[in-house]
Design a protein around this motif. Structure first.
Motif, PDB file in Angstrom:
ATOM      1  N   SER A  98      -8.033  16.057 -12.639  1.00  0.00           N
ATOM      2  CA  SER A  98      -7.946  16.551 -11.273  1.00  0.00           C
ATOM      3  C   SER A  98      -8.708  15.645 -10.309  1.00  0.00           C
ATOM      4  CB  SER A  98      -8.493  17.974 -11.200  1.00  0.00           C
ATOM      5  OG  SER A  98      -8.468  18.441  -9.869  1.00  0.00           O
ATOM      6  N   ALA A  99      -9.890  15.212 -10.697  1.00  0.00           N
ATOM      7  CA  ALA A  99     -10.700  14.347  -9.839  1.00  0.00           C
ATOM      8  C   ALA A  99     -10.009  13.015  -9.589  1.00  0.00           C
ATOM      9  CB  ALA A  99     -12.080  14.129 -10.467  1.00  0.00           C
ATOM     10  N   VAL A 100      -9.463  12.412 -10.635  1.00  0.00           N
ATOM     11  CA  VAL A 100      -8.766  11.130 -10.491  1.00  0.00           C
ATOM     12  C   VAL A 100      -7.528  11.313  -9.611  1.00  0.00           C
ATOM     13  CG1 VAL A 100      -7.445   9.350 -11.714  1.00  0.00           C
ATOM     14  CG2 VAL A 100      -9.605  10.173 -12.660  1.00  0.00           C
ATOM     15  N   ASN A 101      -6.802  12.369  -9.850  1.00  0.00           N
ATOM     16  CA  ASN A 101      -5.587  12.635  -9.075  1.00  0.00           C
ATOM     17  C   ASN A 101      -5.920  12.820  -7.594  1.00  0.00           C
ATOM     18  OD1 ASN A 101      -2.822  12.706  -9.390  1.00  0.00           O
ATOM     19  ND2 ASN A 101      -2.740  14.910  -9.652  1.00  0.00           N
ATOM     20  N   THR A 102      -7.008  13.520  -7.303  1.00  0.00           N
ATOM     21  CA  THR A 102      -7.419  13.749  -5.917  1.00  0.00           C
ATOM     22  C   THR A 102      -7.773  12.439  -5.225  1.00  0.00           C
ATOM     23  OG1 THR A 102      -8.169  15.992  -6.398  1.00  0.00           O
ATOM     24  CG2 THR A 102      -9.105  14.929  -4.447  1.00  0.00           C
ATOM     25  N   VAL A 103      -8.552  11.590  -5.890  1.00  0.00           N
ATOM     26  CA  VAL A 103      -8.921  10.294  -5.309  1.00  0.00           C
ATOM     27  C   VAL A 103      -7.672   9.459  -5.062  1.00  0.00           C
ATOM     28  CG1 VAL A 103     -10.110   8.103  -5.762  1.00  0.00           C
ATOM     29  CG2 VAL A 103     -11.264  10.266  -6.246  1.00  0.00           C
ATOM     30  N   SER A 104      -6.775   9.420  -6.033  1.00  0.00           N
ATOM     31  CA  SER A 104      -5.549   8.641  -5.902  1.00  0.00           C
ATOM     32  C   SER A 104      -4.704   9.138  -4.735  1.00  0.00           C
ATOM     33  CB  SER A 104      -4.762   8.723  -7.214  1.00  0.00           C
ATOM     34  OG  SER A 104      -3.593   7.957  -7.126  1.00  0.00           O
ATOM     35  N   LEU A 105      -4.558  10.445  -4.607  1.00  0.00           N
ATOM     36  CA  LEU A 105      -3.785  11.021  -3.517  1.00  0.00           C
ATOM     37  C   LEU A 105      -4.421  10.701  -2.170  1.00  0.00           C
ATOM     38  CD1 LEU A 105      -1.453  12.776  -2.517  1.00  0.00           C
ATOM     39  CD2 LEU A 105      -2.915  14.778  -2.894  1.00  0.00           C
ATOM     40  N   ASN A 106      -5.732  10.810  -2.078  1.00  0.00           N
ATOM     41  CA  ASN A 106      -6.421  10.506  -0.822  1.00  0.00           C
ATOM     42  C   ASN A 106      -6.262   9.043  -0.432  1.00  0.00           C
ATOM     43  OD1 ASN A 106      -7.253  13.154  -0.513  1.00  0.00           O
ATOM     44  ND2 ASN A 106      -9.249  12.813  -1.439  1.00  0.00           N
ATOM     45  N   GLU A 107      -6.341   8.159  -1.407  1.00  0.00           N
ATOM     46  CA  GLU A 107      -6.165   6.729  -1.129  1.00  0.00           C
ATOM     47  C   GLU A 107      -4.741   6.432  -0.665  1.00  0.00           C
ATOM     48  OE1 GLU A 107      -9.522   4.940  -4.172  1.00  0.00           O
ATOM     49  OE2 GLU A 107      -7.419   4.889  -4.780  1.00  0.00           O
ATOM     50  N   ALA A 108      -3.768   7.030  -1.331  1.00  0.00           N
ATOM     51  CA  ALA A 108      -2.373   6.815  -0.948  1.00  0.00           C
ATOM     52  C   ALA A 108      -2.110   7.348   0.462  1.00  0.00           C
ATOM     53  CB  ALA A 108      -1.436   7.482  -1.955  1.00  0.00           C
ATOM     54  N   THR A 109      -2.655   8.499   0.764  1.00  0.00           N
ATOM     55  CA  THR A 109      -2.490   9.087   2.095  1.00  0.00           C
ATOM     56  C   THR A 109      -3.087   8.178   3.161  1.00  0.00           C
ATOM     57  OG1 THR A 109      -2.511  11.324   1.175  1.00  0.00           O
ATOM     58  CG2 THR A 109      -2.993  11.109   3.519  1.00  0.00           C
ATOM     59  N   ALA A 110      -4.278   7.663   2.914  1.00  0.00           N
ATOM     60  CA  ALA A 110      -4.928   6.759   3.874  1.00  0.00           C
ATOM     61  C   ALA A 110      -4.107   5.488   4.064  1.00  0.00           C
ATOM     62  CB  ALA A 110      -6.340   6.428   3.403  1.00  0.00           C
ATOM     63  N   ARG A 111      -3.571   4.963   2.975  1.00  0.00           N
ATOM     64  CA  ARG A 111      -2.762   3.745   3.042  1.00  0.00           C
ATOM     65  C   ARG A 111      -1.495   3.986   3.876  1.00  0.00           C
ATOM     66  NH1 ARG A 111      -3.319   2.538  -1.982  1.00  0.00           N
ATOM     67  NH2 ARG A 111      -1.555   3.764  -2.701  1.00  0.00           N
ATOM     68  N   ILE A 112      -0.844   5.111   3.668  1.00  0.00           N
ATOM     69  CA  ILE A 112       0.370   5.439   4.421  1.00  0.00           C
ATOM     70  C   ILE A 112       0.037   5.613   5.898  1.00  0.00           C
ATOM     71  CG2 ILE A 112       2.143   7.206   4.789  1.00  0.00           C
ATOM     72  CD1 ILE A 112       2.025   7.619   1.669  1.00  0.00           C
ATOM     73  N   LYS A 113      -1.022   6.332   6.211  1.00  0.00           N
ATOM     74  CA  LYS A 113      -1.421   6.535   7.595  1.00  0.00           C
ATOM     75  C   LYS A 113      -1.726   5.206   8.278  1.00  0.00           C
ATOM     76  CE  LYS A 113      -3.275  11.229   7.288  1.00  0.00           C
ATOM     77  NZ  LYS A 113      -4.505  12.051   7.386  1.00  0.00           N
ATOM     78  N   ALA A 114      -2.401   4.324   7.583  1.00  0.00           N
ATOM     79  CA  ALA A 114      -2.736   3.011   8.158  1.00  0.00           C
ATOM     80  C   ALA A 114      -1.471   2.218   8.452  1.00  0.00           C
ATOM     81  CB  ALA A 114      -3.655   2.235   7.227  1.00  0.00           C
ATOM     82  N   GLN A 115      -0.512   2.248   7.532  1.00  0.00           N
ATOM     83  CA  GLN A 115       0.737   1.521   7.735  1.00  0.00           C
ATOM     84  C   GLN A 115       1.517   2.096   8.920  1.00  0.00           C
ATOM     85  OE1 GLN A 115       0.161  -1.437   6.063  1.00  0.00           O
ATOM     86  NE2 GLN A 115       2.373  -1.369   6.089  1.00  0.00           N
ATOM     87  N   LEU A 116       1.579   3.402   9.011  1.00  0.00           N
ATOM     88  CA  LEU A 116       2.308   4.020  10.107  1.00  0.00           C
ATOM     89  C   LEU A 116       1.620   3.742  11.440  1.00  0.00           C
ATOM     90  CD1 LEU A 116       3.299   7.433   8.494  1.00  0.00           C
ATOM     91  CD2 LEU A 116       4.756   5.421   8.872  1.00  0.00           C
ATOM     92  N   ALA A 117       0.294   3.751  11.461  1.00  0.00           N
ATOM     93  CA  ALA A 117      -0.457   3.478  12.685  1.00  0.00           C
ATOM     94  C   ALA A 117      -0.279   2.031  13.144  1.00  0.00           C
ATOM     95  CB  ALA A 117      -1.931   3.780  12.491  1.00  0.00           C
ATOM     96  N   SER A 118      -0.111   1.129  12.180  1.00  0.00           N
ATOM     97  CA  SER A 118       0.040  -0.291  12.522  1.00  0.00           C
ATOM     98  C   SER A 118       1.460  -0.618  12.993  1.00  0.00           C
ATOM     99  CB  SER A 118      -0.340  -1.172  11.341  1.00  0.00           C
ATOM    100  OG  SER A 118       0.668  -1.136  10.353  1.00  0.00           O
ATOM    101  N   GLY A 119       2.384   0.299  12.772  1.00  0.00           N
ATOM    102  CA  GLY A 119       3.759   0.085  13.180  1.00  0.00           C
ATOM    103  C   GLY A 119       4.556  -0.826  12.274  1.00  0.00           C
TER     104      GLY A 119
END
Length: 112
Positions: free
Chosen positions: A90-111
């Motif tokens: 669960s801990a590993v999955n949570t970290v992985s999900l949070n990292e993926a979410t941050a990466r997606i948000k950064a890409q969308l923000a950069s256009g």
């Protein structure tokens, strides 16, 4: 799960983002099915389907950028499953999900 991890590794080496995501989802499906809740697995798979375009954006950013810890985290997830350590998985999955979410948000923000 280990087989799917190896297929993910190959997809990364070959820069095949969709194959990488397919094997990521297959690995996670194996884990989630072991929980014995088919309704939850179906719900997760439906959510994956609905957000697939965003997942592709995030995964492509990961493949295009510097090496990240995603395969290492997946290996940790496999090891946690092998040792029946639900808290670690669960801990590993949570970290992985949070990292993926941050990466997606950064890409969308950069256009990009």
């Amino acid at each position: 799960m280990q087989d799917e991890l190896e297929l993910m590794r190959t997809a990364i080496t070959e820069q095949r983002v969709v194959a990488y995501l397919d094997h990521d989802e297959a690995l996670l499906t194996i884990l989630y099915r072991a929980g014995g809740n088919p309704v939850l697995v179906e719900t997760i798979q439906t959510l994956w389907s609905h957000c697939r375009a965003y997942k592709i954006v995030g995964a492509q950013a990961a493949l295009d950028g510097p090496p990240d810890d995603s395969l290492w985290r997946h290996q940790q997830l496999v090891e946690a499953a092998r040792s029946h350590d639900g808290a670690a998985a669960s801990a590993v999955n949570t970290v992985s999900l949070n990292e993926a979410t941050a990466r997606i948000k950064a890409q969308l923000a950069s256009g990009q």
